[in-house]
Motif scaffolding. Structure first.
Motif, PDB file in Angstrom:
ATOM      1  N   PHE A  31       0.915  -1.242   0.030  1.00  0.00           N
ATOM      2  CA  PHE A  31      -0.019  -0.237  -0.143  1.00  0.00           C
ATOM      3  C   PHE A  31       0.716   1.456   0.129  1.00  0.00           C
ATOM      4  N   MET A  95      -2.790   2.691   7.157  1.00  0.00           N
ATOM      5  CA  MET A  95      -1.896   1.226   7.175  1.00  0.00           C
ATOM      6  C   MET A  95      -0.509   1.541   7.420  1.00  0.00           C
ATOM      7  N   ILE A  98       0.006   2.543  11.069  1.00  0.00           N
ATOM      8  CA  ILE A  98       0.017   1.157  11.886  1.00  0.00           C
ATOM      9  C   ILE A  98       1.157   0.476  11.906  1.00  0.00           C
ATOM     10  N   PHE A  99       1.672   0.095  10.705  1.00  0.00           N
ATOM     11  CA  PHE A  99       2.894  -0.439  10.655  1.00  0.00           C
ATOM     12  C   PHE A  99       4.069  -0.087  11.447  1.00  0.00           C
ATOM     13  N   PHE A 101       3.189   1.467  14.510  1.00  0.00           N
ATOM     14  CA  PHE A 101       2.351   1.655  15.793  1.00  0.00           C
ATOM     15  C   PHE A 101       3.158   0.735  17.055  1.00  0.00           C
ATOM     16  N   GLY A 102       4.031   0.204  16.761  1.00  0.00           N
ATOM     17  CA  GLY A 102       4.838  -0.556  17.929  1.00  0.00           C
ATOM     18  C   GLY A 102       5.770   0.240  18.507  1.00  0.00           C
ATOM     19  N   ASP A 106       1.314   2.206  24.931  1.00  0.00           N
ATOM     20  CA  ASP A 106       0.240   1.364  24.598  1.00  0.00           C
ATOM     21  C   ASP A 106      -1.123   2.086  24.571  1.00  0.00           C
ATOM     22  N   ARG A 109      -1.613   4.422  21.309  1.00  0.00           N
ATOM     23  CA  ARG A 109      -1.925   3.331  20.253  1.00  0.00           C
ATOM     24  C   ARG A 109      -3.406   2.824  20.304  1.00  0.00           C
ATOM     25  N   LEU A 113      -6.003   3.612  17.588  1.00  0.00           N
ATOM     26  CA  LEU A 113      -6.614   2.276  16.850  1.00  0.00           C
ATOM     27  C   LEU A 113      -8.259   2.634  16.991  1.00  0.00           C
ATOM     28  N   THR A 160     -11.404  -4.844   7.259  1.00  0.00           N
ATOM     29  CA  THR A 160     -10.635  -4.123   8.140  1.00  0.00           C
ATOM     30  C   THR A 160     -10.832  -3.764   9.468  1.00  0.00           C
ATOM     31  N   TRP A 163     -10.070  -6.908  11.641  1.00  0.00           N
ATOM     32  CA  TRP A 163      -8.356  -6.846  12.109  1.00  0.00           C
ATOM     33  C   TRP A 163      -8.234  -5.755  13.035  1.00  0.00           C
ATOM     34  N   ARG A 165      -9.860  -4.723  15.176  1.00  0.00           N
ATOM     35  CA  ARG A 165     -10.256  -5.319  16.664  1.00  0.00           C
ATOM     36  C   ARG A 165      -9.401  -6.272  17.062  1.00  0.00           C
ATOM     37  N   ILE A 167      -5.977  -6.450  16.304  1.00  0.00           N
ATOM     38  CA  ILE A 167      -4.553  -6.093  16.748  1.00  0.00           C
ATOM     39  C   ILE A 167      -4.815  -5.190  17.920  1.00  0.00           C
ATOM     40  N   LYS A 170      -4.043  -6.887  20.643  1.00  0.00           N
ATOM     41  CA  LYS A 170      -2.468  -7.690  20.450  1.00  0.00           C
ATOM     42  C   LYS A 170      -2.921  -9.147  20.576  1.00  0.00           C
TER      43      LYS A 170
ATOM     44  N   ASP B 141       6.778  -5.473  20.681  1.00  0.00           N
ATOM     45  CA  ASP B 141       5.658  -4.435  20.158  1.00  0.00           C
ATOM     46  C   ASP B 141       5.977  -4.330  18.835  1.00  0.00           C
ATOM     47  N   TYR B 144       5.269  -6.925  16.234  1.00  0.00           N
ATOM     48  CA  TYR B 144       3.907  -7.222  16.235  1.00  0.00           C
ATOM     49  C   TYR B 144       2.971  -6.435  15.186  1.00  0.00           C
ATOM     50  N   PHE B 145       3.401  -5.111  15.489  1.00  0.00           N
ATOM     51  CA  PHE B 145       2.534  -4.287  14.365  1.00  0.00           C
ATOM     52  C   PHE B 145       3.042  -3.992  12.906  1.00  0.00           C
ATOM     53  N   THR B 149       0.570  -5.525   9.526  1.00  0.00           N
ATOM     54  CA  THR B 149       0.147  -5.020   8.102  1.00  0.00           C
ATOM     55  C   THR B 149       0.225  -5.991   7.223  1.00  0.00           C
TER      56      THR B 149
END
Lengths: 182, 182
Positions: A31, A95, A98-99, A101-102, A106, A109, A113, A160, A163, A165, A167, A170, B141, B144-145, B149
DNA sequence: CACCCCATGTAATATGTTACATGATTCT
DNA sequence: AGAATCATGTAACATATTACATGGGGTG
């Protein structure tokens, strides 16, 4: 956004422009696109502005340029990442964020989300309203395919939502992907 | 692509620039944006090149400009629509084209949809290869994120594939949308 | 009478792609 | 030896966003 993606890729380790491109392609390539004609000038500009450092290393006969985020760069990146997403811009922005978001604590994030979830729900609601307007008027081929993309949108948003909900909590990925029905 | 979308919107009935924008927004707005700053100049250019005709109609105190596709415009549109999709460009191109697929004869449409299916399958295959590389290394973390994606991509491609197979057969939509699991 | 929607347009800016340009290393 | 991949860069071109600019019509 482009600049932030570049900085995000060199937060924790120095990479060359070429490496960055490769990593962008395999990680978020689905994307987000980074052509090297855009990347190299961006790296130079970000280094000039002190968002990145550049260190040359000669390996074999050639010189590689390793870029790494500075404190200034990281701060700018985190500001961008922490800020509420602008849902008016391309849906891919979500997207891409979010990639990364680590990197977020918490709480923030979860908040971000949750906002995404609300947005997707609203979007879904809009699409379903449109569906109601058109669903009863499929008469020609033309209508069939015009409405097909609407159903694509609905299915996509549902997927989406599921998905998001997943992540948000976690949850592990095992079993997340549903089997093909064929 | 932009120009073809514009022509496609006025194949069967004349519309004003304003109407075109509105219709684009509700029909393919989910994956295609047309800002009016881009639309109006495009309408002018397409009319100059004889892809569209423009007819002014005064309604109330103001003049509305109705645009309609000419033979030349329709032919150019159909050439674009019939041609194999360039999958290198944005993935939204596919969706935009499919929106207009009702204009195509059955055979060509099936062929194009089949090509889409192949492409999505290939894409899925690539993503699953990447999955195998990374799936066993979720420790932080961050991981994970980053991987989230990837799973999004996989789920998305699966859902697209299901949709493509459905519309290829022109199956009715009733029951197509799966219930939310929550 | 203020606000929102209708309606059209331009201009400055920002963003992004493609082709041009060069050259080393690695694999077959 | 030739092809593919590694590696970096620029320049011309194409595309897209945003702000500026204007004004009519309908509704509360």
């Amino acid at each position: 956004m482009f600049n932030f993606v570049v900085i995000g890729m060199v937060l924790h380790q120095p990479l060359t422009g070429y490496d960055i491109k490769k990593y962008v392609d395999i990680s978020i390539g689905n994307f987000f696109k980074a052509s090297h004609g855009q990347l190299y000038p961006a790296l130079k500009k970000l280094t000039d502005k002190n968002y990145l450092t550049m260190e040359e290393q000669s390996q074999g006969g050639r010189i590689k340029k390793y870029y790494h985020a500075t404190k200034l760069g990281k701060d700018a990146f985190m500001d961008w990442l922490s800020a509420p997403t602008d849902f008016n811009s391309s849906s891919d922005t979500i997207m891409v964020k979010i990639f990364f978001f680590g990197e977020l604590p918490d709480e923030i994030r979860r908040q971000r989300l949750y906002e995404c979830e609300l947005f997707v729900q609203q979007n879904l609601h809009k699409l379903r309203e449109i569906e109601e307007q058109f669903a009863h008027s499929i008469e020609s081929d033309r209508d069939y395919f015009e409405i097909a993309t609407l159903y694509y949108g609905i299915q996509n948003n549902l997927s989406t939502l599921r998905w998001l909900r997943h992540i948000k909590e976690k949850k592990p990925y095992s079993g997340f992907i549903q089997k093909e029905d064929k």
